[in-house]
Design a protein around this motif. Structure first.
Motif, mmCIF file in Angstrom:
data_model
loop_
_atom_site.group_PDB
_atom_site.id
_atom_site.type_symbol
_atom_site.label_atom_id
_atom_site.label_comp_id
_atom_site.label_asym_id
_atom_site.label_seq_id
_atom_site.Cartn_x
_atom_site.Cartn_y
_atom_site.Cartn_z
ATOM 1 N N GLN A 1 -9.707 3.818 -3.357
ATOM 2 C CA GLN A 1 -10.018 4.346 -1.951
ATOM 3 C C GLN A 1 -8.648 4.398 -1.276
ATOM 4 O O GLN A 1 -8.497 5.321 -0.465
ATOM 5 N N ILE A 2 -7.641 3.629 -1.450
ATOM 6 C CA ILE A 2 -6.117 3.606 -0.857
ATOM 7 C C ILE A 2 -5.714 5.041 -1.433
ATOM 8 O O ILE A 2 -4.974 5.701 -0.571
ATOM 9 N N LEU A 3 -5.660 5.288 -2.724
ATOM 10 C CA LEU A 3 -4.950 6.565 -3.177
ATOM 11 C C LEU A 3 -5.815 7.911 -2.685
ATOM 12 O O LEU A 3 -5.027 8.751 -2.287
ATOM 13 N N GLN A 4 -7.101 7.901 -2.583
ATOM 14 C CA GLN A 4 -7.791 9.098 -1.983
ATOM 15 C C GLN A 4 -7.520 9.308 -0.648
ATOM 16 O O GLN A 4 -7.567 10.450 -0.126
ATOM 17 N N LYS B 1 0.957 -1.088 0.100
ATOM 18 C CA LYS B 1 0.005 0.065 -0.112
ATOM 19 C C LYS B 1 0.909 1.299 -0.179
ATOM 20 O O LYS B 1 0.469 2.162 -0.614
ATOM 21 N N SER B 2 1.880 1.291 0.887
ATOM 22 C CA SER B 2 2.812 2.349 0.986
ATOM 23 C C SER B 2 3.641 2.520 -0.434
ATOM 24 O O SER B 2 3.616 3.815 -0.829
ATOM 25 N N GLU B 3 3.997 1.480 -1.084
ATOM 26 C CA GLU B 3 4.700 1.615 -2.440
ATOM 27 C C GLU B 3 3.817 2.260 -3.455
ATOM 28 O O GLU B 3 4.112 2.846 -4.406
ATOM 29 N N LEU B 4 2.338 1.620 -3.496
ATOM 30 C CA LEU B 4 1.588 2.168 -4.224
ATOM 31 C C LEU B 4 1.266 3.585 -4.275
ATOM 32 O O LEU B 4 1.347 4.415 -5.223
ATOM 33 N N CYS B 5 1.053 4.157 -3.194
ATOM 34 C CA CYS B 5 1.008 5.618 -2.995
ATOM 35 C C CYS B 5 2.242 6.385 -3.243
ATOM 36 O O CYS B 5 2.194 7.413 -3.926
ATOM 37 N N LYS B 6 3.264 5.886 -2.884
ATOM 38 C CA LYS B 6 4.728 6.367 -3.180
ATOM 39 C C LYS B 6 4.803 6.546 -4.620
ATOM 40 O O LYS B 6 5.241 7.583 -5.341
ATOM 41 N N ASP B 7 4.657 5.490 -5.332
ATOM 42 C CA ASP B 7 4.758 5.510 -6.788
ATOM 43 C C ASP B 7 3.969 6.441 -7.576
ATOM 44 O O ASP B 7 4.220 7.209 -8.523
ATOM 45 N N LYS C 1 -1.763 12.893 -0.055
ATOM 46 C CA LYS C 1 -2.372 14.552 0.581
ATOM 47 C C LYS C 1 -1.673 15.505 -0.272
ATOM 48 O O LYS C 1 -0.342 15.396 -0.327
ATOM 49 N N PRO C 2 -2.382 16.363 -0.837
ATOM 50 C CA PRO C 2 -3.743 16.167 -1.126
ATOM 51 C C PRO C 2 -4.175 15.317 -2.335
ATOM 52 O O PRO C 2 -3.553 14.736 -2.615
ATOM 53 N N LYS C 3 -5.380 15.127 -2.273
ATOM 54 C CA LYS C 3 -5.773 14.069 -3.409
ATOM 55 C C LYS C 3 -5.667 14.387 -4.773
ATOM 56 O O LYS C 3 -5.284 15.714 -4.970
ATOM 57 N N ILE C 4 -5.036 13.418 -5.518
ATOM 58 C CA ILE C 4 -4.601 13.563 -7.054
ATOM 59 C C ILE C 4 -5.851 13.755 -7.748
ATOM 60 O O ILE C 4 -6.731 12.709 -7.947
ATOM 61 N N GLN D 1 1.994 14.480 -0.784
ATOM 62 C CA GLN D 1 2.602 13.810 0.152
ATOM 63 C C GLN D 1 2.144 12.126 0.186
ATOM 64 O O GLN D 1 0.950 12.076 0.148
ATOM 65 N N SER D 2 3.080 11.445 0.324
ATOM 66 C CA SER D 2 2.544 9.872 0.330
ATOM 67 C C SER D 2 2.310 9.098 1.692
ATOM 68 O O SER D 2 2.265 10.273 2.565
ATOM 69 N N LEU D 3 1.955 8.092 1.484
ATOM 70 C CA LEU D 3 1.300 7.554 2.991
ATOM 71 C C LEU D 3 2.375 7.602 4.205
ATOM 72 O O LEU D 3 2.087 7.710 5.075
#
Length: 297
Positions: A89-92, A37-43, A96-99, A130-132
């Motif tokens: 849902q994970i990305l939103q 999940k963290s890698e998904l948000c990071k990328d 921060k802020p939402k893309i 900002q990522s997770l």
């Protein structure tokens, strides 16, 4: 439009990963694992913080060094477990802020959704995300890397207008009366608090009783447009000028052949986040004296 044939074409044509394209095997979308999940948000945030791009979840890469970053084969996920809604849902929730305007395209290999490929299209954003893990990332070659403070500020200012001036003054012009030469500097001043982006410009000269002996180093001469006109274009269209910073682009040198002489310079500057800016000056040389006139409006 994405479909299975298009996805397979990336493999068949050996389209290499780059700063705007990345492949991920299906296992990387096992969202029951916190690291994934963290890698998904990071990328995803790294692409948005850079120039946007595409991540294909469901293609694995070769492990061979000589084929690094090339797609090898399909590596789908179970679309019943990893749904489009779950990814959204994970990305939103965690970036921060939402893309805005992310597109998640599911490609079903079979109708039962047992095997699914997800193509995520990420737009270039006009702020920093900002990522997770509370960090900011950007793309660098094939990786998502942490951003420096100035890079975060730069990204946040993408949609802020900058104001440019051309600070040519009479005292900045050098007139060697013995050699009958005039050196005219070409400078751009960013007088705002925003970074001026992707700056490029055109210069037109009109000369009377004067000849050009040296071009400004960052400009190339264009074919003649009109009689008595000399035109130039900036060679670099990806210039950034930081707030309250003056950039010297070089200088033109002229020889005065006879007097009275005249040098007319028109400078048009354009950029990603500035209004088209127009400068116009005249130099009138008579009896070895320069009359400087700024006709900018």
């Amino acid at each position: 439009m994405w479909d299975l044939n298009k996805v397979n074409s990336y493999i068949e044509n050996e389209i290499e990963e780059n700063s705007s394209l990345e492949y991920k095997g299906g296992k990387s979308l096992d969202l029951s694992i916190d690291k994934n999940k963290s890698e998904l948000c990071k990328d995803i945030s790294a692409f948005a913080n850079s120039n946007g791009g595409i991540i294909i979840y469901g293609i694995s890469e070769f492990n061979l060094k000589e084929k690094a970053h090339l797609p090898e084969k399909l590596s789908p996920v179970d679309g019943r477990i990893v749904t489009k809604e779950r990814i959204e849902q994970i990305l939103q929730t965690n970036i921060k802020p939402k893309i805005k305007d992310i597109k998640i395209n599911p490609i079903r290999i079979n109708e039962a959704n047992l095997e699914t490929i997800y193509i995520i299209e990420i737009p270039r954003s006009f702020t920093a995300h900002q990522s997770l893990d509370k960090k900011y990332y950007r793309r660098y070659n094939f990786e998502s890397v942490p951003m420096e403070d100035y890079e975060i500020r730069d990204t946040m200012n993408r949609n802020v207008s900058a104001k440019l001036n051309q600070p040519i003054k009479k005292e900045s012009i050098i007139f060697n009366k013995l050699k009958r030469e005039i050196n005219l500097p070409i400078e751009i001043l960013n007088s705002s608090e925003a970074i001026a982006r992707e700056i490029f410009s055109f210069i037109t000269l009109k000369l009377k009783n004067a000849s050009l002996t040296k071009n400004a180093e960052n400009f190339i001469r264009l074919p003649q447009a009109e009689e008595n006109e000399i035109r130039f274009q900036a060679t670099n269209d990806n210039i950034k000028i930081y707030p309250n910073t003056q950039l010297k682009c070089g200088e033109f040198s002229f020889e005065i052949i006879n007097q009275p002489a005249q040098i007319c310079l028109k400078h048009i500057i354009m950029g990603n986040n500035i209004e088209k800016t127009f400068f116009h000056i005249h130099l009138d040389i008579n009896k070895d004296e320069i009359e400087f006139t700024d006709l900018t409006y």
